[in-house]
Enzyme design. Structure first.
Site, PDB file in Angstrom:
ATOM      1  CB  THR A 129      36.668  -4.376  10.460  1.00  0.00           C
ATOM      2  OG1 THR A 129      36.562  -5.604   9.612  1.00  0.00           O
ATOM      3  CG2 THR A 129      36.734  -4.976  11.928  1.00  0.00           C
ATOM      4  N   GLY A 130      35.578  -2.169   8.504  1.00  0.00           N
ATOM      5  CA  GLY A 130      35.273  -2.032   7.137  1.00  0.00           C
ATOM      6  C   GLY A 130      33.927  -1.744   6.857  1.00  0.00           C
ATOM      7  N   GLY A 149      29.191  -0.263   1.493  1.00  0.00           N
ATOM      8  CA  GLY A 149      29.385  -1.864   0.718  1.00  0.00           C
ATOM      9  C   GLY A 149      28.835  -2.936   1.643  1.00  0.00           C
ATOM     10  CB  ILE A 150      30.386  -6.418   1.838  1.00  0.00           C
ATOM     11  CG1 ILE A 150      29.994  -6.809   0.266  1.00  0.00           C
ATOM     12  CG2 ILE A 150      30.247  -7.613   2.550  1.00  0.00           C
ATOM     13  CD1 ILE A 150      31.224  -7.719  -0.363  1.00  0.00           C
ATOM     14  N   GLY A 151      30.259  -4.546   4.150  1.00  0.00           N
ATOM     15  CA  GLY A 151      30.291  -4.167   5.607  1.00  0.00           C
ATOM     16  C   GLY A 151      29.051  -3.510   6.168  1.00  0.00           C
ATOM     17  CB  SER A 160      37.642 -12.473  -2.612  1.00  0.00           C
ATOM     18  OG  SER A 160      37.425 -12.431  -4.101  1.00  0.00           O
ATOM     19  CE1 TYR A 177      40.632  -8.282  -2.340  1.00  0.00           C
ATOM     20  CE2 TYR A 177      40.374  -9.793  -4.195  1.00  0.00           C
ATOM     21  CZ  TYR A 177      39.947  -9.145  -3.118  1.00  0.00           C
ATOM     22  OH  TYR A 177      38.605  -9.111  -2.885  1.00  0.00           O
TER      23      TYR A 177
END
Length: 262
Positions: free
Chosen positions: A13-14, A18-20, A139, A152
């Site tokens: 997902t996402g 980037g990281i996804g 994170s 966050y």
């Protein structure tokens, strides 16, 4: 060690950038057939096309996973997978006292409930097949909650509890559940974020990055941003058959920022 995920299916997902996207590419390079999910159709199509151009097995599903309806749409399109990477997340600095109930709800729905809903569904199929991998991309802010991003950090801390609890629920089934804790990572979003900060403070982006690590992450042992690929390497291993004894863990790829030996 050679990781072979041939015959496995993965959902990230996402995943439009980037990281996804780096995780999706890494899993596909290991032989998995990957499904990328994001809410921006144009960016998602570009990401899928990039992977397919590399000869990788990839498809995309457009859905807003911050809503129950979006999660239901994804599940309808992709009923089952072997590997689930709950990477979707939002972030942003904001004064704690200016945060509204709506702000908190938005972060909780996006960062926590999206992964909870999908894991609740896909874990059942994994359990029935006797094999599966679920990851929550958390994170280092889940441990070192930033004063300017309390909302966050709290949402990421919640993932730690969710992941550990689900690992216990799935104990002995062949399904592992772990959280991955990246640190500051040089994604497109972070680069734009720092460009704006640099402009506001009248300094260059490299100067802004140096200042950030000096003032905000002084304990970093690498003293730099990680790349999305460096994060993805750990995720690919944790998704592999070789990681069968790793479950219920919070695995750090944060450059040594967290001041802890365990």
């Amino acid at each position: 060690m050679q990781i072979d995920l041939s015959g496995k299916t993965a959902l990230i997902t996402g995943a439009s950038a980037g990281i996804g996207l780096a995780i999706a590419r890494g899993l596909a390079q290991a032989g998995a057939s990957v499904t990328l999910c994001a809410r921006d159709a144009q960016r998602l199509a570009a990401a899928v096309a990039a992977l397919q151009a590399e000869g990788l097995q990839a498809q995309g599903v457009v859905a807003d996973l911050a809503t129950a309806t979006g999660c239901q749409a994804l599940v309808a399109a992709v009923p089952g997978v072997d590997i689930l990477i709950n990477n979707l997340g939002i972030y942003g600095t904001q004064d704690f006292f200016a945060l509204t109930d709506e702000d908190w709800e938005n972060f909780f729905q996006t960062n926590v409930m999206s992964g909870l809903r999908l894991s609740r569904h896909y874990a059942q199929g994994m359990k029935a097949h006797g094999w599966g991998r679920i990851q929550f991309i958390s994170s280092e802010s889940a441990i070192n909650i930033p004063a300017d991003m309390v909302h966050y950090g709290v949402s990421k801390s919640a993932l730690q509890g969710l992941s550990r609890g689900l690992a216990k629920v799935l104990a002995g089934t062949g399904v592992t559940v772990n959280t991955i804790l990246p640190g500051p990572t040089r994604t497109e979003g972070v680069q734009a974020f720092f460009a704006n900060l640099a402009q506001e403070q009248g300094i260059s982006v490299p100067e802004m990055e140096v200042r950030f690590f000096r003032e905000n992450r002084p304990s970093s042992l690498i003293g730099r941003f990680a790349t999305p690929e460096e994060v993805a390497h750990l995720c690919v291993y944790v998704a592999s058959p070789q990681a069968s004894a790793t479950t219920g863990a919070a695995l750090r790829v944060e450059g040594g920022i967290v001041e802890s030996i365990i």
